[in-house]
Structures are given as structure tokens and as C-alpha cells.
Design a protein around this motif. Structure first.
Motif, PDB file in Angstrom:
ATOM      1  N   MET A 136       0.838  -1.206   0.000  1.00 53.27           N
ATOM      2  CA  MET A 136       0.000   0.000   0.000  1.00 53.27           C
ATOM      3  C   MET A 136       0.870   1.253   0.000  1.00 53.27           C
ATOM      4  O   MET A 136       1.905   1.311   0.673  1.00 53.27           O
ATOM      5  CB  MET A 136      -0.923  -0.012   1.223  1.00 53.27           C
ATOM      6  N   ASP A 137       0.423   2.239  -0.744  1.00 54.14           N
ATOM      7  CA  ASP A 137       1.188   3.477  -0.873  1.00 54.14           C
ATOM      8  C   ASP A 137       1.105   4.331   0.401  1.00 54.14           C
ATOM      9  O   ASP A 137       0.100   4.294   1.116  1.00 54.14           O
ATOM     10  CB  ASP A 137       0.618   4.292  -2.047  1.00 54.14           C
ATOM     11  N   ASP A 138       2.186   5.086   0.611  1.00 52.04           N
ATOM     12  CA  ASP A 138       2.238   6.029   1.734  1.00 52.04           C
ATOM     13  C   ASP A 138       1.357   7.232   1.380  1.00 52.04           C
ATOM     14  O   ASP A 138       1.685   8.004   0.480  1.00 52.04           O
ATOM     15  CB  ASP A 138       3.696   6.448   1.946  1.00 52.04           C
ATOM     16  N   LEU A 139       0.274   7.392   2.076  1.00 55.31           N
ATOM     17  CA  LEU A 139      -0.673   8.465   1.731  1.00 55.31           C
ATOM     18  C   LEU A 139      -0.175   9.839   2.186  1.00 55.31           C
ATOM     19  O   LEU A 139      -0.706  10.865   1.782  1.00 55.31           O
ATOM     20  CB  LEU A 139      -2.050   8.185   2.340  1.00 55.31           C
ATOM     21  N   GLY A 140       0.857   9.822   3.031  1.00 58.01           N
ATOM     22  CA  GLY A 140       1.421  11.098   3.477  1.00 58.01           C
ATOM     23  C   GLY A 140       2.384  11.671   2.448  1.00 58.01           C
ATOM     24  O   GLY A 140       2.732  12.848   2.502  1.00 58.01           O
ATOM     25  N   ALA A 141       2.837  10.836   1.520  1.00 58.32           N
ATOM     26  CA  ALA A 141       3.819  11.267   0.521  1.00 58.32           C
ATOM     27  C   ALA A 141       3.104  11.658  -0.775  1.00 58.32           C
ATOM     28  O   ALA A 141       1.903  11.419  -0.939  1.00 58.32           O
ATOM     29  CB  ALA A 141       4.805  10.134   0.261  1.00 58.32           C
ATOM     30  N   ALA A 142       3.885  12.281  -1.694  1.00 57.80           N
ATOM     31  CA  ALA A 142       3.316  12.644  -3.000  1.00 57.80           C
ATOM     32  C   ALA A 142       2.945  11.369  -3.762  1.00 57.80           C
ATOM     33  O   ALA A 142       3.579  10.335  -3.568  1.00 57.80           O
ATOM     34  CB  ALA A 142       4.345  13.432  -3.801  1.00 57.80           C
ATOM     35  N   PRO A 143       1.929  11.332  -4.582  1.00 60.58           N
ATOM     36  CA  PRO A 143       1.121  12.481  -4.987  1.00 60.58           C
ATOM     37  C   PRO A 143      -0.061  12.762  -4.060  1.00 60.58           C
ATOM     38  O   PRO A 143      -0.866  13.643  -4.369  1.00 60.58           O
ATOM     39  CB  PRO A 143       0.606  12.034  -6.364  1.00 60.58           C
ATOM     40  N   TYR A 144      -0.153  12.023  -2.957  1.00 66.18           N
ATOM     41  CA  TYR A 144      -1.348  12.171  -2.111  1.00 66.18           C
ATOM     42  C   TYR A 144      -1.200  13.320  -1.101  1.00 66.18           C
ATOM     43  O   TYR A 144      -2.082  14.140  -0.952  1.00 66.18           O
ATOM     44  CB  TYR A 144      -1.646  10.864  -1.391  1.00 66.18           C
ATOM     45  N   SER A 145      -0.050  13.279  -0.393  1.00 64.93           N
ATOM     46  CA  SER A 145       0.277  14.318   0.602  1.00 64.93           C
ATOM     47  C   SER A 145      -0.876  14.583   1.571  1.00 64.93           C
ATOM     48  O   SER A 145      -1.248  15.736   1.832  1.00 64.93           O
ATOM     49  CB  SER A 145       0.647  15.623  -0.111  1.00 64.93           C
ATOM     50  N   PHE A 146      -1.417  13.496   2.107  1.00 64.89           N
ATOM     51  CA  PHE A 146      -2.516  13.633   3.074  1.00 64.89           C
ATOM     52  C   PHE A 146      -1.936  14.026   4.434  1.00 64.89           C
ATOM     53  O   PHE A 146      -0.958  13.441   4.900  1.00 64.89           O
ATOM     54  CB  PHE A 146      -3.274  12.302   3.171  1.00 64.89           C
ATOM     55  N   ASP A 147      -2.544  15.019   5.044  1.00 64.10           N
ATOM     56  CA  ASP A 147      -2.069  15.495   6.348  1.00 64.10           C
ATOM     57  C   ASP A 147      -2.746  14.686   7.449  1.00 64.10           C
ATOM     58  O   ASP A 147      -3.948  14.825   7.690  1.00 64.10           O
ATOM     59  CB  ASP A 147      -2.409  16.979   6.481  1.00 64.10           C
ATOM     60  N   LYS A 148      -1.949  13.845   8.135  1.00 60.88           N
ATOM     61  CA  LYS A 148      -2.576  12.937   9.112  1.00 60.88           C
ATOM     62  C   LYS A 148      -3.090  13.659  10.349  1.00 60.88           C
ATOM     63  O   LYS A 148      -3.837  13.088  11.140  1.00 60.88           O
ATOM     64  CB  LYS A 148      -1.625  11.804   9.488  1.00 60.88           C
ATOM     65  N   SER A 149      -2.704  14.924  10.522  1.00 59.88           N
ATOM     66  CA  SER A 149      -3.228  15.654  11.679  1.00 59.88           C
ATOM     67  C   SER A 149      -4.725  15.952  11.503  1.00 59.88           C
ATOM     68  O   SER A 149      -5.392  16.376  12.441  1.00 59.88           O
ATOM     69  CB  SER A 149      -2.449  16.947  11.890  1.00 59.88           C
ATOM     70  N   ALA A 150      -5.233  15.712  10.296  1.00 57.20           N
ATOM     71  CA  ALA A 150      -6.679  15.891  10.076  1.00 57.20           C
ATOM     72  C   ALA A 150      -7.486  14.765  10.734  1.00 57.20           C
ATOM     73  O   ALA A 150      -8.694  14.894  10.950  1.00 57.20           O
ATOM     74  CB  ALA A 150      -6.963  15.912   8.576  1.00 57.20           C
ATOM     75  N   LEU A 151      -6.789  13.672  11.076  1.00 59.00           N
ATOM     76  CA  LEU A 151      -7.486  12.530  11.667  1.00 59.00           C
ATOM     77  C   LEU A 151      -7.592  12.678  13.184  1.00 59.00           C
ATOM     78  O   LEU A 151      -6.749  13.345  13.806  1.00 59.00           O
ATOM     79  CB  LEU A 151      -6.708  11.234  11.366  1.00 59.00           C
ATOM     80  N   LEU A 152      -8.593  12.029  13.760  1.00 58.95           N
ATOM     81  CA  LEU A 152      -8.660  11.964  15.219  1.00 58.95           C
ATOM     82  C   LEU A 152      -7.399  11.255  15.708  1.00 58.95           C
ATOM     83  O   LEU A 152      -6.936  10.295  15.074  1.00 58.95           O
ATOM     84  CB  LEU A 152      -9.904  11.188  15.657  1.00 58.95           C
ATOM     85  N   ASP A 153      -6.852  11.711  16.838  1.00 58.65           N
ATOM     86  CA  ASP A 153      -5.532  11.218  17.262  1.00 58.65           C
ATOM     87  C   ASP A 153      -5.458   9.692  17.418  1.00 58.65           C
ATOM     88  O   ASP A 153      -4.480   9.068  17.033  1.00 58.65           O
ATOM     89  CB  ASP A 153      -5.133  11.886  18.580  1.00 58.65           C
TER      90      ASP A 153
END
Lengths: 448, 309
Positions: A127-144
Motif C-alpha cells: 500500500m502506498d504512503d498516503l502522506g507522501a506525493a502524490p497524495y500528501s494527506f495530512d494525518k493531523s486531520a485525523l482523530l488522534d
């Protein structure tokens, strides 16, 4: 001479046939560790926004009903993204992923991971790292508490959760009133300050009912709550978390010794049947349990059930996380789909409108008033979503997932079967047997 | 004298006609067999390991793995219990069916054989439901009849679990044995029995001195195939403890009492999350060695009279 050359050519033809076929078929199984098919994000992002808004994705999942409802909502905003949904049972999912990797077959663009299998699927490095490009998802948006449930051993966020999966206990109101003196969820929660209080009360219930009524149906029911209330992983690296596991087995031993369980097998037909009988008061319950477990197993009751917080507080129970295959050729479209379903305000609306499910995003919880589900008659008028948000989320716990989780669950099932029937089988014996079972196929494990 | 050499112009067609079979054999049997052998010398899993480790997997299995020896011991114990019982009861029931006392022979043959036609999956689930601790038919029946006061956890006890598996295999295979014995008995020339009767031989003597010796080839076949099948046992105990019927799965049953080598191979390679293909392949090859060994012992033992003569 001519004869010999003809003979040679016949042999050559047959040998070529055999080898050719063998190589063709064996090529299907060669040289794939899950990464070789990986398309680089830069290569796949070349298509730009057109690629992000069109494509036909392949998705393997085990809940077509929910998928169809969500897809209907999602398609309103993204009509050109289509999904070829393939039904794969949750039980066989990991095996199908595993055999596909081993044989070098393609995985689906969208991969699901059930709670106990998450750690293993994450560690397969597909599975791809969603925090890296091209996704660059900010995990701080998730509940801790969500982050460790979606993170692999390298610290990469590789999936998003389909919905929050908070856990508490469901109870039978009539039995609670008769044996515990109240069927009010708040009073019940405050009655049990600790698991020892719970076990003591359970003993009284058992004695008072002449051995007919127990707090839980099985030790595995209690284990489900206790193990999910842990905040440290079962196994850290290769080191077994002895302290917490011994604590859990000790607590389970107390529950058994004080007759808190009915010796049923969790998920067995007799366990399911017990929902409609009046012998067991509490069952572990997640937000998916009313729809998939309680109501189907107790169809004719109305207002007989309630939800309350167990000793030790809320926990995460089950749930499915979803990620993108590293080898996907349509990563932009896959990300539009994943984000539009589970990783954005748009996804929150899609999930709530389609399934009344709540995404574990902080933004969703800024205004919880619109998340109320209204009084549920089956649960005596309780607003279930309000219960999860107000009573469970403040105390919810989660632990990092590991590739051992599924085998930990299987080893625990074996050990608790023995504990349920053998009164001499104590917490230490349970831990010893549990580690022995785990080490069978994981000899690298060490005990602290 | 014509020397037979390899393929030539006149005999190439038969070779070409049988080539498809060998082609499929090479691709679907020979290649996997050899590839599995290679795998058994590696530590391949799906977590990035794929190294040649020589005999490491075999050394671990034979010298350090009590689960492997236990699984092997279990299947040998099962064979030792159900095989003599199958031979004994198979012959007795077959001779009853073949005797003059029984009229509707086909009905009885079919009745016994129908169990053999049942899929192992169904058998596993049926037995799991029958012997379930709290909701099982057997416990409910025994409690109703007053034979027991407290329900017995049949599938939770190591000893009972073994007996239940033995019972499953016995019940399933009895019809198969009877079928072979009835066919064998029907093929014995009736003049031999008539001659024995004229000579005044008792029914017991006829059975022990004529029927059994003449069934020796059938016994040899049944014993050897049962040993092979017995060492490969997996579906019935696995289904019994898969959790399909009982909810809770239990790899190997209580205390590993019904764990089998093939189940172990599946467990190490495909079940759970260890994905140890190298170890699984080593278990498969080790089991194959034991199958060859015990089959040879079975053949030698049954042929011992023939050899001495």
C-alpha cells in the motif's frame, strides 16, 4: 543422418513445447514481492486533473451493500470515476492478497484491510504512503487515536478508515433492571469503576439467578473489550508485551472464577441464539453491532437493549481501513476516490448521507449536532450516534497494529477455550500456552 | 533382431499423441514438485525474505519443532486406531451383506457407501454441530435421556477430540472398505466354497482360511492407500475446528490433539500471517518422506508371508 536429424527435431519440438509451457506458466509466479508492479507516483501523476477525475478502478471488498450506497453518493460529484467492485469474503481477504502477491498477479487499485488483518496487510508493503506525493494527506486531520490504526511499521500512513469504529457494551435492559437494579446507561457505567467491581457484581448476578444469568456469554467477549482497551501493541518489534497480556489473562481468570461467563463460543450459533434469550446481560458492541449483530440476532424485541460504557472506558472495535495499491496505474483517480469517500469533508457527507457513518476526521467533530441519529426504539429510545460521540469518544483508546494481530487473536481463542473449561488453568498457564502458540510460526518472538 | 531405439519416423506419432499428457504433467505436477523442493531450502515469506538456507527448515522441523512431531504422532495414532477397525468391521459387514441372510444387498451397500460420498467439509461441520458444547445435539440428547447431568465439552477435551476425529474417519471410510470387500468376495470362485463345504469346513474356517487369504490383494491396496490418506489427513479435523460451525476457530484442536502435518503446512504457509512458504514446503516434503516410509512398512508387513515363501 537424415533420420537422426529428424529424430533430433522431434525431440527438440517436444522439449520446446514442455519448456515453453512451463516457462509461460511459471512466469506468472515469478519475481514479485508486491513492489515490482509499482508505478512511480510521478509517472502516474503525469495525466493531471483529467486522470484524477476519470478511470475504472478495481476494488476488492466484502460489503457490497454499503459500497453501492456510498458509490451512489460519490458518483454525484465524480461521474467519470467507475469502480469494478469484486466481492471477497473478509475471512479470505488476506489469503487472496497473499496468493496474488506470490503469483505475481495484480492487486486491486483499492485494498481493504479488516481490523485483525490490517497489520499484516500493511507489512506486506503493497500500500502506498498516503502522506507522501502524490497524495500528501495530512494525518493531523485525523482523530488522534486513529493514526496508529492506519500506520505501518515504518511510520507511514497507508490507509484511511471507512468510518469510526468505537466500542462499548450492549446490554439487556430487563436483566440489568432485575439483577443490577437499573437499566439506565449512565448509572450502569458509574456502577462499574473497575473490572474487579464488574466481576464482583457478576458473581452476585450468577448466585442470585441460580446460575442462569451471567454477565458475558464467553471469555472471548470479555477479551474483545480488554484487549482493545490496550494502548500498547501486543508485540513491539519482536518483543511480546508480557505485562499487558498477563494482566488481561489475570482479569479473565477472575471473570471465569467468579462465574461471569456462560461458556459459549463467541460467534457460534449458540452464542448468536443467546441474544434472543434472557441469560446474558452484556455483549461487546461497536457502532456496527446494532445493524449487523444485535438486531439480526434478536429480531422480535423492541426496546430491550441499551448501550453503556464498560469499565476502562471506550475502545476501538473492528472497522475497515482502505488504501491504494502501490502498483496502481490510476493513482490520481484512486486518490480522488479514497479522499472523496473517506478523507475529506466531501467524504464525510458521502459517508453520512450514504450510510449514516461518521468519518474519523477532526473537522467532522467540530459540529456534532448534525451527526445525531435520533432516538432508536430498538434501544429504548437511545440516540446511538449521540452515545458514541458523547460517552465513548472522550475515553476511547487504540493501540498500534502489528503483523502479528491475527495470529494473536487465534492464539487467544485457543487459550481461552482451555481456560473456560479447566478451572486449574490460570493466567500464567494461559500466557505460557499463548506464547507457545505464537512462537509456532513466529520463532523470532522474545519475551521481555 | 530389431534394436529398439528412441523416436524415429515410424514411431514418432505415438510419442506426439502422449505428449500432451506429459506436457501437462511437466507444467502442473513436475514443476510444482521441484519448485516446492527448492522452496523448502529457502526462508521465503512475503515480508521480504527469500534466501537460500540449505537444510535449516528441515533441521528446525526434525530437531526443534514439537508441533511437527505432535502432528505426525496424531495421524499415526488415528491410523493405528481406525485402520484395524475398518479392516475388521469392513470384512465382517461385507461378509454379512454377501451372506444368504441378507436379501437387499444393493440397498445395504449403498447405505454404507453414501457416507464416503459425503464431502469432508460437510462431515466436519456436521460433527462440529453434533458435538458442540452448549448447543450440540449429542449433549442435549444425553441430558434429556438423563445419561449426563452436565454437558460435556467434547471438542474442548484433547482425548475426546481425538476419538471424535477417529469416529469421523471410521464412519466415512467404512462404506469404502465394505465396497471393496464385497467386490472381492463376489469375485472369489464359488467352487472353492463348495469344495470346502463338501470337505466339512466350518463357516469360521471358511472365513479365516479361504476368504481372508484370497482378499489379500484388496487388503494390501486398502491398507497402503489408507496409510497415504491417513498421513495426508486435514479436511475433517480442520473443518471441525475451523469455527464455521462452532464460531471459535482452534488451530490443531485442544492442546494440538488433532493437529496434522498437512494442517501445519497450511497453517505455516497460508493461514494466519506468518506466510512461511519455505517452512511449509519443508513440512510437505517431510510428510512425503514419512508417507513413503510407512507405506513401505505396510507393504512389507502384508507381504511378509509371500517373502518368506
Amino acid at each position: 543422418m537424415q533420420r537422426s536429424s529428424r529424430k533430433k527435431s522431434t525431440w527438440s519440438m517436444m522439449t520446446a513445447l514442455v519448456l515453453g509451457s512451463a516457462l509461460t506458466l511459471s512466469a506468472c509466479g515469478s519475481n514479485n514481492d508486491g513492489n515490482s508492479g509499482a508505478a512511480s507516483p510521478s509517472a502516474s501523476s503525469a495525466g493531471g486533473s483529467a486522470a484524477a477525475e476519470s478511470g475504472k478502478l478495481v476494488e476488492w471488498g466484502w460489503d457490497k451493500g454499503s459500497h453501492d450506497k456510498l458509490m451512489a453518493e460519490f458518483s454525484k460529484n465524480h461521474p467519470d470515476i467507475q469502480v469494478e467492485y469484486v466481492e471477497v469474503s473478509a475471512k479470505d481477504y488476506l489469503k487472496k492478497i497473499q496468493t496474488s502477491i506470490a503469483s505475481g498477479s495484480d492487486l486491486p487499485d483499492i485494498i481493504w484491510a479488516e481490523a485483525a488483518q490490517r497489520g499484516a496487510i500493511y507489512e506486506l508493503n503493497v500500500m502506498d504512503d498516503l502522506g507522501a506525493a502524490p497524495y500528501s494527506f495530512d494525518k493531523s486531520a485525523l482523530l488522534d487515536f486513529e493514526v496508529p490504526l492506519l500506520t505501518n511499521g515504518k511510520g507511514q500512513l497507508v490507509a484511511l478508515d471507512q468510518q469510526v469504529a468505537p466500542g462499548a457494551v450492549a446490554y439487556k435492559r430487563e436483566l440489568a433492571k432485575q439483577y443490577l437494579g437499573t437499566d439506565d446507561p449512565d448509572q450502569l457505567a458509574s456502577m462499574f469503576k473497575s473490572w474487579d467491581d464488574f466481576a464482583q457484581k457478576g458473581k452476585e448476578v450468577f448466585d442470585k439467578s441460580g446460575g442462569k444469568v451471567t454477565m458475558f456469554a464467553s471469555l472471548m467477549d470479555a477479551y474483545t473489550i480488554l484487549s482493545n482497551q490496550m494502548t500498547k501493541p501486543f508485540i513491539d518489534g519482536v518483543s511480546v508485551n508480557k505485562t499487558d497480556m498477563l494482566g488481561i489473562f489475570g482479569q479473565l481468570q477472575k471473570l471465569r472464577d467468579m462465574n461471569n461467563e456462560a461458556k459459549l463460543s463467541m460467534w457460534s450459533p449458540s452464542w448468536s441464539a443467546s441474544y434472543s434469550q434472557n441469560n446474558v446481560i452484556f455483549y461487546p458492541a461497536a457502532n456496527w453491532s446494532p445493524e449487523f449483530v444485535i438486531k439480526p440476532n434478536d429480531k422480535n424485541s423492541n426496546g430491550a437493549w441499551g448501550l453503556t460504557v464498560p469499565p476502562g472506558g471506550g475502545f476501538t472495535y473492528g472497522g475497515t481501513s482502505i488504501g491504494i495499491w502501490k502498483g496502481s496505474k490510476q493513482k490520481e483517480a484512486a486518490w480522488t476516490y479514497l479522499k472523496g469517500m473517506y478523507g475529506s469533508a466531501e467524504g464525510a457527507d458521502v459517508s453520512f448521507n450514504g450510510m449514516k457513518s461518521i468519518l474519523p476526521l477532526k473537522s467532522v467533530f467540530e459540529d456534532t449536532s448534525k451527526l445525531a441519529s435520533g432516538p432508536d426504539e430498538f434501544f429504548g429510545g437511545q440516540d446511538l450516534n449521540k452515545f458514541w460521540i458523547e460517552k465513548v469518544f472522550p475515553s476511547i483508546k487504540a493501540k498500534p497494529v502489528t503483523k502479528y494481530d491475527q495470529d494473536v487473536y487465534a492464539a487467544s481463542e485457543i487459550v481461552l477455550q482451555t481456560m473456560a473449561q479447566d478451572p486449574k488453568f490460570d493466567a500464567n498457564s494461559a500466557f505460557e500456552k499463548w506464547t507457545e502458540e505464537l512462537k509456532k510460526n513466529h520463532p523470532e518472538l522474545t519475551i521481555e | 533382431m530389431m534394436k529398439t531405439t528412441g523416436i524415429n519416423r515410424t514411431n514418432k506419432w505415438p510419442y506426439l499423441f502422449i505428449a500432451p499428457y506429459f506436457l501437462f504433467y511437466a507444467v502442473f505436477s513436475l514443476f510444482p514438485i521441484l519448485f516446492t523442493l527448492y522452496l523448502s531450502f529457502t526462508d521465503w515469506d512475503l515480508f521480504g525474505n527469500n534466501n537460500f538456507v540449505g537444510f535449516y527448515n528441515y533441521v528446525q522441523l526434525f530437531a526443534h519443532d514439537k508441533f511437527f512431531w505432535k502432528s505426525l504422532g496424531n495421524v499415526l495414532l488415528f491410523i493405528a486406531c481406525y485402520l484395524p477397525a475398518l479392516v475388521l468391521f469392513g470384512m465382517l459387514i461385507a461378509s454379512l451383506i454377501e451372506s444368504r441372510m441378507i436379501r437387499r444387498k444393493t440397498f445395504f451397500r449403498l447405505s454404507f457407501f453414501s457416507a464416503y460420498m459425503t464431502t469432508p467439509v460437510a462431515i466436519g461441520i456436521i460433527f462440529a454441530l453434533l458435538f458442540d458444547w452448549q448447543g450440540g445435539f449429542i449433549n442435549n440428547l444425553f441430558v434429556e435421556l438423563g445419561w449426563i447431568h452436565e454437558k460435556v465439552n467434547w471438542l474442548g477435551s484433547a482425548a475426546w477430540a481425538r476419538w471424535i476425529v477417529i469416529l469421523m474417519i471410521f464412519w466415512k471410510n467404512l462404506g469404502y472398505f465394505i465396497m471393496f470387500y464385497t467386490a472381492g468376495m463376489a469375485s472369489i470362485d464359488t467352487s472353492i466354497y463348495e469344495a470346502a463345504q463338501i470337505d466339512g469346513a466350518s463357516a469360521r474356517s471358511v472365513f479365516f482360511r479361504i476368504t481372508i487369504p484370497l482378499l489379500k490383494p484388496i487388503n494390501l491396496f486398502l491398507v497402503v492407500t489408507s496409510i497415504i490418506g491417513g498421513l495426508q489427513l486435514v479436511e475433517e479435523p480442520m473443518l471441525l475446528y475451523s469455527g464455521w460451525a462452532s464460531g471459535t476457530s482452534m488451530t490443531g484442536g485442544p492442546d494440538g490433539s488433532v493437529f496434522t502435518p498437512i494442517w501445519y503446512m497450511f497453517d505455516a504457509s497460508f493461514s494466519g500471517s506468518s506466510f512461511k512458504y519455505g517452512k511449509g514446503a519443508a513440512i510437505a516434503y517431510s510428510t512425503f518422506l514419512f508417507i513413503a516410509l510407512f507405506s513401505l512398512i505396510g507393504i512389507k508387513w502384508l507381504n511378509r508371508d509371500g517373502d518368506s515363501k
